[in-house]
Design an enzyme around this catalytic site. Sequence first.
Site, PDB file in Angstrom:
ATOM      1  N   GLY A  77     -20.971  13.778   3.707  1.00  0.00           N
ATOM      2  CA  GLY A  77     -21.356  14.688   2.639  1.00  0.00           C
ATOM      3  C   GLY A  77     -20.242  15.543   2.099  1.00  0.00           C
ATOM      4  CB  SER A  95     -28.496  12.747  -1.578  1.00  0.00           C
ATOM      5  OG  SER A  95     -29.047  13.277  -2.760  1.00  0.00           O
ATOM      6  CB  ILE A 150     -29.397  17.805  10.130  1.00  0.00           C
ATOM      7  CG1 ILE A 150     -27.896  18.163  10.125  1.00  0.00           C
ATOM      8  CG2 ILE A 150     -29.852  17.520  11.546  1.00  0.00           C
ATOM      9  CD1 ILE A 150     -27.509  19.442  10.877  1.00  0.00           C
ATOM     10  CB  CYS A 165     -33.960  20.716  -0.558  1.00  0.00           C
ATOM     11  SG  CYS A 165     -32.698  21.539  -1.541  1.00  0.00           S
ATOM     12  CE  LYS A 183     -30.376  14.871   3.636  1.00  0.00           C
ATOM     13  NZ  LYS A 183     -29.424  14.773   2.502  1.00  0.00           N
TER      14      LYS A 183
END
Length: 303
Positions: free
Chosen positions: A266, A21, A192, A131, A166
């Site tokens: 990512g 994401s 992670i 986040c 997450k």
Amino acid sequence: MVNTSVTLCGLPMDNPIIPASGTFGFGYEFADWYDINLLGTFSFKGTTREPRYGNPTPRIAETASGMLNSVGLQNPGVHAVIAEELPRLKKVFHKPVMANVSGFSEEDYVYTCQLLDKEPQVGWLEVNISCPNVHNGGMSFGTLPESAMAITKAVKAVTTKPVIMKLSPNVTDIASIAKACEEGGADGISLINTLMGMRLDLKKRKPLLANVTGGMSGPAVFPVALRMVWQVYNAVSIPIVGLGGVSSAEDVIEMMLAGATAVQVGAANLVDPYACKTILEDLPRVMEQLKIDSLSEIIGGAH
């Protein structure tokens, strides 16, 4: 002929490769480059209850073997995602997609997950309680077992699809938080997220990022991610999605041997839009070289 298929929380996948994401938009942007149906699935851009414009710029900075970002969950909000982004995605991606959800309160998570759970295209809910780039909420839920469990229970109470929590690496005991999520009913653990970091502009003598700190990603964080996947595999019995600095087929195998069922890619996508395609195409060669017939058989194989 090697077998790259895996099963993640009851859903079959052709392979374990998942763009992470925040690095793959809503998918259709990358469909201009290659057929994204080659992927196992992908996790779409972090979605919140209301639209977010994100943090002030500059919000990206390079660092050795990686990058810092403080984008701040910029997204159009869950209603726009359902009305506009998912219909566009449906034209180019014909597999279940992973919906990444963020929030600033338990109510936010419940509201957004409840709506996305009803969408036929959504296969998994990846609930981001990690986040590091927002000033309130988000990571705070992922730093204590009690709050992680509370969000997990709240989301599970209103959804029917697999919920993958997450987690943040910016904690002292990742295993206890993963166990709390499992006890709360989580179907899987994703880890992670980025590590907190910062850089300074030597000429201006000020932080490079407007937000001062940001999340560090890229190859430099891979050993940390691998260590946490290893620890969590020993602590829980639910599937793990491993990510953090993955940039090669060898990295994918290493993550799976440590305990990951699927592997997200990512920052590599931001360097090369073909990164996931290249890793996927190289996977059979590496499997044959290492005498691996089936990926599903090596999960946790180094323990």
